[in-house]
Scaffold this active site. Structure first.
Site, PDB file in Angstrom:
ATOM      1  N   GLY A   1     -18.201  -2.510  -3.476  1.00 48.73           N
ATOM      2  CA  GLY A   1     -17.841  -2.508  -4.820  1.00 48.73           C
ATOM      3  C   GLY A   1     -16.984  -1.678  -5.711  1.00 48.73           C
TER       4      GLY A   1
ATOM      5  CB  SER B   1     -14.551  -4.442  -2.505  1.00 50.22           C
ATOM      6  OG  SER B   1     -13.168  -3.910  -2.784  1.00 50.22           O
TER       7      SER B   1
ATOM      8  CE1 TYR C   1      -3.246  -2.632   0.120  1.00 50.17           C
ATOM      9  CE2 TYR C   1      -3.913  -2.103   2.164  1.00 50.17           C
ATOM     10  CZ  TYR C   1      -4.225  -2.914   1.080  1.00 50.17           C
ATOM     11  OH  TYR C   1      -5.221  -3.753   1.274  1.00 50.17           O
TER      12      TYR C   1
ATOM     13  CG  LEU D   1     -22.267  -2.072  -4.684  1.00 48.12           C
ATOM     14  CD1 LEU D   1     -22.117  -3.241  -3.806  1.00 48.12           C
ATOM     15  CD2 LEU D   1     -23.652  -2.371  -5.541  1.00 48.12           C
ATOM     16  CB  THR D   2     -21.976   4.954  -3.219  1.00 52.55           C
ATOM     17  OG1 THR D   2     -21.179   5.636  -4.274  1.00 52.55           O
ATOM     18  CG2 THR D   2     -21.287   4.353  -1.956  1.00 52.55           C
TER      19      THR D   2
ATOM     20  N   GLY E   1     -16.754   1.254  -4.175  1.00 58.32           N
ATOM     21  CA  GLY E   1     -17.627   2.619  -4.279  1.00 58.32           C
ATOM     22  C   GLY E   1     -18.742   2.685  -5.191  1.00 58.32           C
TER      23      GLY E   1
END
Length: 396
Positions: free
Chosen positions: A280, A277, A92, A284-285, A282
Site C-alpha cells: 500500500g 503496491s 519512470y 502498511l508498514t 509503504g
C-alpha cells in the site's frame, strides 16, 4: 470486433520452449535461491514460457529517490537472493516529470552490463492515453497506444536499456477511459474514442515478429479490457496478453477479486497477476503513523505531498492500524502480514516490491520468506474480519 453480452470463451496458446527471432534463440533461466522451506519460488507467467520469481523488483524510485549506485546495490541484492525479474517503464521515475523521465532505464542499463542478459526477465511499459506527458514523444501532443506511439516507445526503451529485446511489454494504463489510481466508479460521461484493441495488438505483433518484444501484457486494466484483448487475439490471430499488472494489497482488493480473478483464472484466460503496491505504498508498514520518524520522512507519501494520498485518508489509516494489531497478535511484523497475504493468494504470480535501500529490500524479502507459508488459518480469518469492516479503504 466487440464482445456480445455473453462472455467469449478464452483460449490457451501452444507452448514453445524458446524465443526465436532472426537474430537469436534464447531461453530465460531463473537464478535459484537455496533450496529449502523459505527459498524463492517460481511460477509460469500466464501462457508464456517465462518462469518468474514470486517477487519482482520494482524500480520506479531509481533516478528520483535513488542514485545510480543505490539502484545497482538494490538490483544486485535482489538478483543475488533469487529474484529474476525487474519492472520498469518509459514513464519512470515516479512522480513523472520531463527532467528525470527515462533515468530509471539508464540506471538499469548500466547495471545489466555486468549481468548475463538471459538471466534477467526485463519488463517495461508503454504509456497509455495522456495529454500531460507529451515530452515523452518527439512529435505527439497526446500519448496514445497506436502504432506510431508504441513503436517510438519501444525503440527509445531499447536504446535506454541498452538491450535488443524486451521480455514483457505492458500497456501502462489503457488508451480508453477507465477509472484509474484509486478511482472506483466508472464515469460514463468521460468515455472517449480510443484505439481499437485489434490495432493495438497489430503493432505488438510487428514488434514480436521483429524480435524486439517477446510477450505482451496490460496494467491498470479491467475485466472488459482483458476480455476484449483476449477475444481480439483469438479472432484475428494476434498475440495474446500473458499478464496483468494491477494494484493489489490488504487495502485494495475488490477491483481484482470481484471478477478479474475469474477472467484471469488458468482455466479461463490464464493471465498472470503481477501485483504492484502490496504494501500500500509503504503505508502498511506503519511507518507513516509517526510522521516525524526517519522512515516516514524518506517515504514517498511524505516527500511528494498529495501523491497517493488515498493511503493517508482516515479510514485507510484506521484499517492499517487494525491490520498491524492483528499482525502483532500473531507474532508477525506488519510487513510479514501484508506481503504474506499477497504471496499466498491463489491467483498471484508475482508481487512487485520496490525499495529505496538494500536494508529495506532485505527486510521485505526476509518478511516474504519467513512468514509461515501459507499464513495460518486464524490469521486469514482475522484479515477477513477486518476486510468486512473496511472494504478497500484506499478507494477515492
Amino acid at each position: 470486433m466487440a464482445l456480445s453480452s455473453t462472455l467469449v470463451p478464452c483460449f490457451l496458446t501452444n507452448s514453445v520452449q524458446t524465443f526465436s527471432s532472426k537474430k537469436r534463440s534464447i531461453s530465460v533461466t531463473p537464478i535459484r535461491a537455496k533450496v529449502g522451506e523459505n527459498s524463492m519460488q517460481y511460477r509460469k507467467l500466464g501462457d508464456s514460457e517465462l518462469t518468474i520469481s514470486e517477487i519482482t523488483i520494482g524500480t520506479m524510485t531509481f533516478g528520483e529517490q535513488n542514485t545510480e549506485k543505490e539502484a545497482h546495490d538494490i538490483l544486485g541484492y535482489a538478483f543475488e537472493n533469487g529474484i529474476n525479474a525487474l519492472d520498469t517503464s518509459e514513464a519512470y521515475p515516479i512522480p513523472m516529470k520531463k527532467e528525470t523521465q527515462g533515468r530509471t532505464d539508464l540506471y538499469i542499463a548500466s547495471w545489466m552490463k555486468s549481468r548475463p542478459r538471459d538471466k534477467i526477465i526485463l519488463a517495461t511499459k508503454v504509456c497509455g492515453y495522456s495529454e500531460r506527458s507529451s515530452y515523452i514523444r518527439d512529435n505527439a501532443k497526446v500519448l496514445r497506444v497506436d502504432a506510431a506511439n508504441v513503436r517510438e516507445s519501444v525503440e527509445k526503451s531499447l536504446k535506454r536499456l541498452n538491450t535488443d529485446y524486451i521480455d514483457l511489454l505492458q500497456i501502462h494504463w489503457p488508451d480508453r477511459y477507465v477509472a484509474l489510481f484509486g478511482e472506483f466508479t466508472y464515469d460514463p460521461s468521460k468515455w472517449r474514442p480510443s484505439v481499437p484493441f485489434v490495432e493495438q495488438l497489430k503493432i505488438f505483433q510487428e514488434l514480436i515478429d521483429e524480435g524486439k518484444v517477446r510477450y505482451i501484457g496490460v496494467s491498470n486494466e479491467t475485466s472488459y479490457g482483458v476480455m476484449e484483448f483476449v477475444h481480439a487475439a483469438k479472432v484475428e490471430g494476434l498475440p495474446k496478453i500473458v499478464s496483468i499488472q494491477n494494484n493489489y494489497s490488504l487495502l485494495f482488493r475488490c477491483h481484482f477479486e470481484v471478477d478479474l480473478v475469474e477472467v484471469c483464472h488458468p482455466n479461463n484466460c490464464n493471465i498472470g497477476l503481477l501485483a504492484y503496491s502490496p504494501l500500500g505504498g509503504g503505508s502498511l508498514t506503519g511507518k507513516y503513523f509517526d510522521i516525524n520518524s526517519e522512515a516516514a520522512k524518506k517515504g514517498r507519501l511524505y516527500l511528494f505531498p498529495g501523491y497517493m494520498e488515498r493511503y493517508n485518508k482516515s479510514i485507510s489509516r484506521e484499517a492499517t492500524e487494525k491490520y498491524i494489531e492483528l499482525a502483532k497478535a500473531h507474532g508477525l511484523s506488519p510487513v510479514q502480514l501484508a506481503l504474506g497475504f499477497a504471496r499466498d493468494r491463489p491467483f498471484m504470480t508475482s508481487s512487485i516490491i520496490g525499495a529505496t535501500s538494500v536494508d529495506q529490500l532485505k527486510e521485505d524479502i526476509d518478511a516474504f520468506m519467513t512468514a509461515e507459508r501459507p499464513l495460518p488459518a486464524e490469521v486469514m480469518a482475522g484479515i477477513e474480519d477486518i476486510f468486512k469492516r473496511y472494504k478497500d479503504p484506499a478507494i477515492i
